[in-house]
Design a protein around this motif. Structure first.
Motif, PDB file in Angstrom:
ATOM      1  N   PHE A  36      33.268  48.349  48.126  1.00 13.96           N
ATOM      2  CA  PHE A  36      33.614  47.632  46.915  1.00 13.96           C
ATOM      3  C   PHE A  36      32.551  46.235  46.448  1.00 13.96           C
ATOM      4  N   TYR A  37      31.954  46.143  45.542  1.00 10.72           N
ATOM      5  CA  TYR A  37      31.165  44.778  45.103  1.00 10.72           C
ATOM      6  C   TYR A  37      32.486  44.433  44.037  1.00 10.72           C
ATOM      7  N   VAL A  38      32.512  43.071  44.224  1.00 10.25           N
ATOM      8  CA  VAL A  38      33.086  42.110  43.235  1.00 10.25           C
ATOM      9  C   VAL A  38      32.287  41.747  42.005  1.00 10.25           C
ATOM     10  N   ALA A  82      43.396  38.842  38.853  1.00  9.92           N
ATOM     11  CA  ALA A  82      42.108  40.371  38.199  1.00  9.92           C
ATOM     12  C   ALA A  82      41.009  39.890  39.071  1.00  9.92           C
ATOM     13  N   VAL A  83      40.619  41.743  39.572  1.00 10.27           N
ATOM     14  CA  VAL A  83      39.073  41.746  39.323  1.00 10.27           C
ATOM     15  C   VAL A  83      38.701  42.675  39.410  1.00 10.27           C
ATOM     16  N   ASP A  84      37.020  42.291  38.651  1.00 12.69           N
ATOM     17  CA  ASP A  84      36.128  43.392  38.519  1.00 12.69           C
ATOM     18  C   ASP A  84      35.573  43.806  39.119  1.00 12.69           C
ATOM     19  N   ILE A  85      35.345  45.768  39.285  1.00 13.98           N
ATOM     20  CA  ILE A  85      34.832  45.991  40.862  1.00 13.98           C
ATOM     21  C   ILE A  85      33.845  46.616  39.833  1.00 13.98           C
ATOM     22  N   GLY A  86      32.149  46.530  40.911  1.00 10.65           N
ATOM     23  CA  GLY A  86      31.033  46.920  40.893  1.00 10.65           C
ATOM     24  C   GLY A  86      30.547  48.207  40.998  1.00 10.65           C
ATOM     25  N   ASN A 109      39.055  50.281  28.318  1.00  8.73           N
ATOM     26  CA  ASN A 109      37.719  50.264  28.005  1.00  8.73           C
ATOM     27  C   ASN A 109      37.090  49.132  28.994  1.00  8.73           C
ATOM     28  N   GLU A 110      37.715  48.789  29.213  1.00  6.65           N
ATOM     29  CA  GLU A 110      37.221  48.457  31.469  1.00  6.65           C
ATOM     30  C   GLU A 110      37.432  49.430  32.695  1.00  6.65           C
ATOM     31  N   PRO A 111      36.511  49.574  32.957  1.00  8.29           N
ATOM     32  CA  PRO A 111      36.882  51.150  34.353  1.00  8.29           C
ATOM     33  C   PRO A 111      36.585  49.997  35.059  1.00  8.29           C
ATOM     34  N   TRP A 112      36.500  49.106  35.561  1.00 15.04           N
ATOM     35  CA  TRP A 112      36.143  48.138  36.680  1.00 15.04           C
ATOM     36  C   TRP A 112      37.393  47.138  36.504  1.00 15.04           C
TER      37      TRP A 112
END
Length: 140
Positions: A36-38, A82-86, A109-112
């Motif tokens: 997992f990358y943030v 919230a976190v966006d995972i790369g 619309n934001e699968p990350w």
């Protein structure tokens, strides 16, 4: 950065329960060869406002920008929730296993973009909103 980077405010200022769930999921994902990358975690309000201004310029209106970027007042990133995972393998892994840790994709619309929903551990993730404009929290 990863969810284990203790020197990065974008990680360390996440809600402690969210961070705990992320780290548990990330440790288990490593067993499957997935890291997992943030891409984005906690954000200061000034940065959120900057992102919103850029989105308005890019999309041509506040209404269209709101499909992608929240205000500093409503953004779950500013509150550390919230976190966006790369990387697509990590988001695919979370899509399949995230509910076990209470980690749910919130917007189609934001699968990350993932947030903690502890009820998901027992009952699965809630129905996703099409985009942030459908989320009642964004209209406060």
């Amino acid at each position: 950065m990863t969810v284990f980077d203790d020197a990065i405010p974008a990680v360390t200022k996440l809600d402690p329960s969210l961070l705990k769930g992320l780290r548990q999921a990330a440790a288990d994902a490593l067993d499957d060869g997935v890291e997992f990358y943030v891409n984005s975690g906690w954000r200061p309000p000034e940065y959120q406002n900057q992102l919103l201004r850029k989105a308005v310029a890019e999309y041509g209106s506040e209404a269209e920008a709101a499909r992608w970027v929240a205000t500093a007042k409503t953004s779950p990133h500013v509150s550390g929730e919230a976190v966006d995972i790369g990387k697509s393998d990590a988001t695919a892994w979370l899509s399949e296993h995230g509910a076990e840790y209470g980690l749910c994709q919130i917007y189609k619309n934001e699968p990350w973009h993932y947030e903690l929903r502890t009820n998901a551990i027992e009952g699965g993730c809630p129905h996703m909103y099409a985009d942030p404009t459908q989320d009642p929290r964004m209209h406060e």
